[in-house]
Design a protein around this motif. Structure first.
Motif, mmCIF file in Angstrom:
data_model
loop_
_atom_site.group_PDB
_atom_site.id
_atom_site.type_symbol
_atom_site.label_atom_id
_atom_site.label_comp_id
_atom_site.label_asym_id
_atom_site.label_seq_id
_atom_site.Cartn_x
_atom_site.Cartn_y
_atom_site.Cartn_z
ATOM 1 N N ASP A 155 0.688 -1.316 0.135
ATOM 2 C CA ASP A 155 -0.085 0.612 -0.118
ATOM 3 C C ASP A 155 0.987 1.680 0.139
ATOM 4 O O ASP A 155 2.041 1.022 0.170
ATOM 5 N N ILE A 156 0.151 2.627 -1.012
ATOM 6 C CA ILE A 156 1.055 3.479 -0.558
ATOM 7 C C ILE A 156 1.058 4.231 0.899
ATOM 8 O O ILE A 156 1.664 5.429 0.930
ATOM 9 N N ASP A 157 0.028 4.093 1.259
ATOM 10 C CA ASP A 157 -0.339 4.734 2.370
ATOM 11 C C ASP A 157 0.660 3.400 3.997
ATOM 12 O O ASP A 157 -0.089 2.762 4.178
ATOM 13 N N PRO A 158 1.621 4.618 4.160
ATOM 14 C CA PRO A 158 2.328 4.262 5.492
ATOM 15 C C PRO A 158 1.293 3.638 6.884
ATOM 16 O O PRO A 158 2.437 3.226 7.768
ATOM 17 N N VAL A 159 0.222 4.017 7.536
ATOM 18 C CA VAL A 159 -0.300 4.540 8.227
ATOM 19 C C VAL A 159 -1.500 2.754 8.146
ATOM 20 O O VAL A 159 -1.431 2.121 8.842
ATOM 21 N N VAL A 182 4.941 -0.462 2.470
ATOM 22 C CA VAL A 182 4.479 0.552 2.047
ATOM 23 C C VAL A 182 5.726 0.486 0.369
ATOM 24 O O VAL A 182 7.046 0.198 0.182
ATOM 25 N N GLY A 183 4.579 1.108 -0.493
ATOM 26 C CA GLY A 183 5.404 0.430 -2.074
ATOM 27 C C GLY A 183 4.759 0.458 -2.933
ATOM 28 O O GLY A 183 3.401 0.461 -2.948
ATOM 29 N N THR A 184 4.298 0.515 -3.533
ATOM 30 C CA THR A 184 4.161 0.258 -5.197
ATOM 31 C C THR A 184 4.395 -0.761 -6.452
ATOM 32 O O THR A 184 5.549 -1.131 -5.891
#
Length: 269
Positions: A155-159, A182-184
């Motif tokens: 997911d791009i959102d670290p939360v 976190v990543g794409t």
């Protein structure tokens, strides 16, 4: 009790939720296509969310009401439930325990349910699964509980990552069977289990325009002949996704709809 009613769509709701929290909302939920935001008092709102309606409603314990109205969601072999309803999982079903927020992530949305059903229809024993846009980790966790050898949620959102990790632990997913990062899909996706970034199954609950942009990357992260599961697609945007899959040579394209939402399955060439 002051409640702000705001029309929401799948594409805009995350941004709207963030703006409502920043404006001082004390709670959020989705009901009948509306975002209901609870406030202690009326306040000025950003222009992007100013087309809603303020309503003064009778005081109530809305958290208690939310919990009282929440029911288990059966999705194929999996039943998604909050912790306090675990005893209501039918015999023979795989329980997937998710602590719901007041807004989303309960498994009640058609996109999540259809994706879990699609995973449930596969024989995942010994398979590796990539969950793109993992959020609370529901789909990666479902894959692990359905005997996948390894599931990776990105997911791009670290939360979202600590939330997904906590949810996996709450479901008793053994260490090493599910991971979150976190990543794409433009990044390397290293791991002790999948070292080349190529998975047996790929599932993504995003939206049509993003599927269109990422379909080439899906090819690169999915083994030949592997199942692709895409959801978060408005029925009106189906042609965009179908054309993208055709462009990249996917085969056995099938569509399932539920109200305004669609799920598309296919296999890589």
């Amino acid at each position: 009790m002051l409640v702000y009613h705001l029309p929401g769509t799948f594409e805009t709701r995350e941004a709207h939720l963030d703006l409502l929290w920043e404006a001082g909302a004390t709670g959020l939920e989705e009901r009948a296509g509306l975002i209901r935001a609870y406030f202690d008092g009326q306040t000025d709102l950003p222009a992007d969310i100013s087309d809603g309606e303020w309503r003064d409603e009778a005081d109530q314990d809305w958290q208690a009401e939310f919990k009282a109205n929440l029911r288990p969601v059966q999705a194929g072999r999996v039943t998604i439930v909050p912790p306090w309803l675990r005893a209501e999982v039918p015999a023979g079903q795989v329980p997937l325990i998710i602590e719901p927020g007041m807004a989303f992530g309960t498994g009640h949305h058609a996109t999540t349910r259809m994706a879990v059903e699609a995973l449930s229809a596969l024989d995942l024993a010994g398979q590796t699964v990539l969950d793109v846009g993992t959020g609370s980790g529901v789909l990666a966790i479902a894959a692990a509980l359905l005997d996948a050898r390894y599931a990776l949620g990105v997911d791009i959102d670290p939360v979202t990552i600590p939330i997904a990790t906590e949810n996996a632990g709450q479901n008793g997913v053994p260490e090493g069977r599910a991971a979150f990062m976190v990543g794409t899909l433009g990044d390397d996706l290293p791991g002790d289990v999948v070292t080349d970034g190529v998975f047996d199954v790929l599932v993504a609950n995003l939206y049509a325009e993003l599927h269109d942009l990422l379909v080439g990357a899906y090819v690169g992260h999915l083994r030949a002949g592997g199942p692709l599961i895409l959801t978060g697609i408005l029925v009106s945007k189906l042609p965009l996704v179908q054309d993208a899959l055709d462009r990249e040579g996917f085969t056995d394209v099938q569509v399932r709809t539920d109200g305004d939402w669609a799920l598309v399955t296919a296999r890589s060439a």
